[in-house]
Enzyme design. Structure first.
Site, PDB file in Angstrom:
ATOM      1  N   CYS A   1       0.720  -1.250  -0.145  1.00 32.23           N
ATOM      2  CA  CYS A   1      -0.111  -0.150  -0.099  1.00 32.23           C
ATOM      3  C   CYS A   1       0.857   1.359  -0.163  1.00 32.23           C
ATOM      4  CB  CYS A   1      -0.835  -0.062   1.242  1.00 32.23           C
ATOM      5  SG  CYS A   1      -1.984  -1.248   1.267  1.00 32.23           S
TER       6      CYS A   1
ATOM      7  N   TYR B   1      10.580  -4.511  -8.375  1.00 31.90           N
ATOM      8  CA  TYR B   1       9.284  -4.193  -9.158  1.00 31.90           C
ATOM      9  C   TYR B   1       8.419  -3.090  -8.288  1.00 31.90           C
ATOM     10  CZ  TYR B   1       4.435  -4.905 -10.746  1.00 31.90           C
ATOM     11  OH  TYR B   1       3.188  -4.685 -11.136  1.00 31.90           O
TER      12      TYR B   1
ATOM     13  N   ASN C   1       0.906  -0.034   5.742  1.00 34.23           N
ATOM     14  CA  ASN C   1       1.505  -0.633   4.789  1.00 34.23           C
ATOM     15  C   ASN C   1       2.333  -1.833   5.269  1.00 34.23           C
ATOM     16  OD1 ASN C   1       4.196  -0.052   2.287  1.00 34.23           O
ATOM     17  ND2 ASN C   1       2.465  -1.508   2.089  1.00 34.23           N
ATOM     18  N   GLY C   2       2.071  -3.079   4.723  1.00 36.05           N
ATOM     19  CA  GLY C   2       2.631  -4.325   5.197  1.00 36.05           C
ATOM     20  C   GLY C   2       1.597  -5.288   5.509  1.00 36.05           C
TER      21      GLY C   2
END
Ligand code: AMP
Length: 505
Positions: free
Chosen positions: A2, A258, A102-103
């Protein structure tokens, strides 16, 4: 994965948060949200499923008043994809705390149980982020102060580190008291902060990637260290402290391959430079492993991520680099789609070949990674349909063979094309005349050449070694069961079921 952002400003922060989320949009296209606090202490929230530009209309932006706020763009990795799980999340006690994460936590099940039984907290979704928020809230509450000091925040974060396992980069808005941000003791997911001098004072921004800062004219100060917390208090003073004893930086290697934008600098490493290194090293392996490497006429990247990689591969091999595919930039990343059928369809919609770059040539296609192989197979097909004589394929990442537990939505193990195949078998599956994978050592070195003092990486998708405790075969088997496509589709119902069980309904 995220994207998260937080800002303390001299002026209103809504526009800057919105702009930052658009810059972080590649990290999550499923839902977006912003929470702000105005000068009277009222909170304003807008969140929904969709792209940033679709979630926030003018009327929402007008409502998001105040000089402090946080934002999130979401890609579902845990829990369901319902809009109830768009972030930021909010808990009203103590103070009123909103949080964006995030995670992925790897001990959510135990945490939810502890929160319910010992901390007497009600969790309304199956999201690990809501669990994390409640752990933080519980320990801030424990200080029992009407006006918490920086020490109280840092002690609460220390408790979060003690109880929560997995990957988390977090930004939180604590009403009336400031903006708090912290990063897990391994620093798996990125988090940076910076400042901008403006008339009347200093603006601070915390974000997943440095691009969010640079595009808004913020000066990058640095990354948060693993286990470190940052507080900008209500007077605009900045405080930082490392709140974990065993902190050691082991950032996610896949961010460099990526996930992150090439113009970002993560943990002091230029993602772009790391990708150039990947291209150079990949060329070396191609020359070693591909018997007909000298027959290749042209190197073609699969846009966009692999461009700098392919550029350097071609230069090192002394072969022309050509843009053979044109990408429709208005279609989302393919892996965002919920089911395999949609995913298949969208590759052709997304990439259109320039026929004469393929016709009669032996082409080397370069991609950042091969996950399911669905995209690569269709791309090889496209190259052949457009007249390529031989189609070779090279991946800048090693074979992806293990699930990700730290917030990347990797498919279940059985869906990974490399999980039980040799390189030759994968080449056959893809329909390629030859296939070369980057070695894991070369991938690590590509990043290490930009910064020597990193002792390790989370490279678990490649080597199955997880940098945090508690990831065993049982855990992975349960994860597998949850992650196949059909499980994902029914996850909404599951979420409700779990809630009913925990509440003893
Ligand atoms: P595929 O092999 O069809 O799954 O597609 C792989 C391509 O999707 C890679 O070249 C990446 O550009 C991108 N990708 C990266 N991470 C993921 C992921 N977690 N799931 C699916 N695709 C990904």
């Amino acid at each position: 994965m995220c994207g998260i952002v937080g800002m303390y400003g001299v002026e209103a922060v809504n526009q800057a948060l919105y702009d930052a989320l658009t810059v972080l949009q590649h990290r999550g296209q499923d839902a977006a949200g912003i929470m702000t606090e105005d000068n009277d202490g009222h909170l304003h929230l807008r969140k929904d499923n969709g792209l940033v530009r679709d979630v926030f209309r003018t009327r929402h932006m007008r409502n998001l008043t105040g000089n402090i706020g946080i934002g999130h763009c979401r890609y579902p990795t845990a829990g369901s994809a319902s809009s109830a799980e768009a972030q930021p999340f909010y808990v009203n006690s103590p103070y009123g705390i909103s949080l964006a994460h995030n995670g992925n936590l790897t001990n959510t099940v135990e945490l939810l149980d502890d929160l319910y039984r010992s901390d007497l907290r009600h969790i309304n979704t199956s999201s690990d982020s809501e669990a994390l928020l409640n752990v933080l809230a519980h320990h801030l509450q424990g200080a029992g102060k009407l006006i918490p000091e920086p020490d109280d925040f840092f002690e609460a974060v220390t408790e979060v580190h003690r109880r929560c396992k997995g990957a988390y980069a977090v930004v939180a808005l604590v009403s009336g008291h400031g903006m708090l941000a912290f990063r897990d003791p391994n620093g798996i997911r990125p988090l940076v902060y910076g400042k901008r001098e403006v008339e009347g004072g200093t603006d601070y921004m915390v974000a997943s990637e440095s691009v969010a800062l640079s595009t808004a004219g913020f000066e990058l100060i640095r990354d948060l260290e693993p286990g470190e917390a940052l507080l900008v208090d209500k007077t605009g003073q900045l405080h930082t402290r490392v709140c974990a004893v065993d902190a050691e930086l082991t950032p996610c290697l896949f961010e460099f391959v990526y996930l992150s934008r090439p113009d970002s600098v993560i943990d002091g490493i230029s993602v772009y430079d790391a990708r150039l290194n990947m291209g150079r090293k990949l060329a070396k392996t191609i020359l070693e492993q591909l018997p007909d490497a000298d027959q290749i006429d042209v190197v073609i990247p699969i846009p966009d991520t692999s461009r700098p990689i392919a550029l350097e591969t071609a230069r090192t091999m002394g072969i022309d680099y050509r843009e053979g595919f044109v990408k429709n930039r208005y279609i989302g990343r393919t892996f965002i789609m919920p089911g395999q059928t949609e995913r298949k369809k969208s590759v052709r919609q997304k990439l259109n070949p320039v026929r004469h770059e393929f016709e009669g040539r032996n082409v080397l296609l370069v991609d950042d990674s091969i996950v399911r192989g669905t995209t690569s197979r269709q791309i090889v097909e496209l190259a052949r349909e457009n007249g390529a004589r031989k189609v070779y394929f090279a991946s800048a990442a090693p074979p992806v063979r293990f699930p990700n537990v730290y917030g990347i939505d990797m498919p279940s193990r059985s869906e990974l094309i490399a999980h039980d195949r040799t390189t030759a078998e994968i080449a056959e599956q893809l329909g390629a005349d030859g296939l070369v994978y980057q070695t894991l050592d070369d991938l690590k070195d590509s990043v290490l050449e930009c910064r020597r003092d990193i002792k390790g990486f989370d490279a678990s998708v490649f080597d199955g070694h997880y940098v945090t405790p508690g990831i065993d075969l049982d855990y992975l088997a349960q994860l597998d069961a949850r992650r196949n496509d059909s499980a994902k589709q029914s996850s909404d119902d599951e979420g409700e079921e779990q809630l009913a069980i925990r509440n003893g309904v």
